[in-house]
Design a protein around this motif. Structure first.
Motif, short mmCIF file in Angstrom:
data_model
loop_
_atom_site.label_atom_id
_atom_site.label_comp_id
_atom_site.label_asym_id
_atom_site.label_seq_id
_atom_site.Cartn_x
_atom_site.Cartn_y
_atom_site.Cartn_z
N THR A 189 28.05 10.28 11.09
CA THR A 189 29.14 11.25 10.93
C THR A 189 30.39 10.59 10.37
OG1 THR A 189 28.29 12.52 12.81
CG2 THR A 189 30.55 12.94 12.13
N PHE A 225 32.05 11.20 6.56
CA PHE A 225 33.43 11.65 6.32
C PHE A 225 34.15 10.71 5.35
CE2 PHE A 225 33.27 14.15 10.41
CZ PHE A 225 33.44 15.39 9.78
N ALA A 254 32.87 11.47 1.95
CA ALA A 254 33.46 12.71 1.45
C ALA A 254 34.87 12.48 0.94
CB ALA A 254 33.46 13.76 2.57
N CYS A 307 28.82 15.65 1.20
CA CYS A 307 29.02 14.64 2.24
C CYS A 307 29.55 15.25 3.52
CB CYS A 307 29.95 13.55 1.73
SG CYS A 307 29.18 12.44 0.51
N LEU A 308 30.39 16.27 3.39
CA LEU A 308 30.83 16.99 4.60
C LEU A 308 29.64 17.64 5.30
CD1 LEU A 308 34.18 18.76 3.59
CD2 LEU A 308 33.86 16.74 5.04
N TYR A 309 28.76 18.25 4.51
CA TYR A 309 27.55 18.83 5.10
C TYR A 309 26.68 17.75 5.72
CZ TYR A 309 22.85 20.79 5.28
OH TYR A 309 21.60 21.17 5.70
#
Length: 282
Positions: free
Chosen positions: A200, A204, A207, A261-263
Motif C-alpha cells: 500500500t 501510493f 502514484a 497505482c491508487l487502485y
C-alpha cells in the motif's frame, strides 16, 4: 564506544561552529557594504527571502521523508545485519528499533538541511513569482500571458524537480527498510505483513511519482516556445504537430498510471502497477 561517539560529536560541533562563524563574518561584511550604498533594505529582503525559502523547504523535506520512513519502519520484523567474525563466521546483529528510529530522524534532518540550503539559491525565482504582474500580451500558441513564462513556469519546474527528488529518496529509503525487515516478496508486496503496509505504501509513492511525471510532461509543452532552430527561434512545425501532441499523450498516460497505482494500493495483486509501468514505458 561512547568515547568515540563523543569525539565524533565534538568534531562535528566544531566544524559547524567554524562554518557558522565564517558565514556570520561574510554576512557582516556584506551588510557593511550594503549600508555604504544605502541599500540595507535590499540586503534584509534577500536575507528574509532566503531564510523563508530554506525554512519552508527544510520543513517540507523533513516531514515527507520522515513520515515515509517512519511508515516503512512500522512493519513487522526486525533489522538484522550479518557481521563477519575473525574466525570466518557470520554473527547476526539485531539493530534495536529505537536506533532505527533515531537514524531515520537524523537522515531526514540531514537531507532536509542540505536540500534547504541548495534551494536557497532559488529565492529570486520564488520572490519574482510572489510579486508577479501581467504583461498584457499573450503568446500565440497557448494563449497565456507572457508573464507566465517569466514568473510562474520556473517556479513550477523547480517544484516538480524537488517533488521527483523527494519521491525517489523516500522510495529508496522505504524499500531498504522493507527489505531489511523482510517485508518484501517478489511475487507480491501485498501478500506479506499485517495490513499489507509495504504494498500500500509503495503504491501510493508510485502514484505520486506518476502524478509528477504528468505535471512534468505538461510543463514540457511550454518549452517548445524556447526551442532554437538556425536561423529561427521558437516552436517549429514538427514540434507543434508532433512533439506537442505526444507530450499531451504522455501527460494523459501518466495520469492513467496515477489512478492505476491508487487502485493497486487496495487491489489483491500488483497487476495495476505493472500495467501502469508498461503503459508509460511504451
Amino acid at each position: 564506544m561512547r568515547r568515540r561517539l563523543v569525539i565524533v560529536a565534538v568534531v562535528l560541533l566544531l566544524f559547524l561552529l567554524a562554518g557558522g562563524l565564517a558565514f556570520a563574518v561574510e554576512m557582516y561584511f556584506d551588510w557593511l557594504w550594503f549600508q555604504e550604498l544605502g541599500k540595507v533594505a535590499l540586503f534584509t529582503t534577500v536575507i528574509f527571502a532566503k531564510s523563508a525559502l530554506v525554512s519552508a523547504v527544510f520543513l517540507l523535506v523533513f516531514l515527507f521523508l520522515y513520515l515515509n520512513l517512519w511508515q516503512a519502519n512500522r512493519g513487522p520484523g526486525l533489522i538484522q545485519i550479518g557481521i563477519p567474525t575473525p574466525t570466518g563466521q557470520i554473527t547476526a546483529y539485531t539493530v534495536p528499533p529505537e536506533t532505527v528510529r533515531r537514524l531515520i530522524a537524523v537522515v531526514s534532518l540531514l537531507a532536509a538541511f542540505f536540500l534547504g540550503v541548495q534551494k536557497a539559491n532559488s529565492w529570486e525565482t520564488v520572490w519574482r513569482w510572489m510579486h508577479r504582474v501581467d504583461f498584457g500580451i499573450r503568446d500565440p500558441i497557448f494563449a497565456r500571458d507572457i508573464s507566465f513564462y517569466f514568473f510562474t513556469l520556473p517556479v513550477l519546474e523547480e517544484a516538480v524537480r524537488l517533488g521527483f527528488l523527494l519521491i525517489l529518496l523516500s522510495a529508496a529509503g522505504s524499500l531498504a527498510l522493507y527489505h531489511f525487515r523482510g517485508s518484501l516478496r517478489f511475487r507480491g508486496l501485498r501478500s506479506f505483513g499485517k495490513g499489507a503496509r509495504a504494498g500500500t505504501h509503495l503504491s501510493f509513492l508510485a502514484a505520486l511519482l506518476f502524478l509528477f511525471l504528468a505535471a512534468d510532461a505538461y510543463l514540457d509543452r511550454f518549452q517548445i516556445l524556447f526551442s532554437g532552430h538556425v536561423p529561427l527561434f521558437g516552436a517549429s512545425y514538427a514540434e507543434l504537430h508532433a512533439r506537442l501532441p505526444l507530450l499531451g499523450v504522455l501527460a494523459v498516460v501518466s495520469l492513467l498510471g496515477f489512478f492505476l497505482c491508487l487502485y493497486n494500493a487496495f487491489a489483491p495483486n500488483n497487476r495495476a502497477a505493472i500495467l501502469s509501468a508498461i503503459l508509460y514505458g511504451v
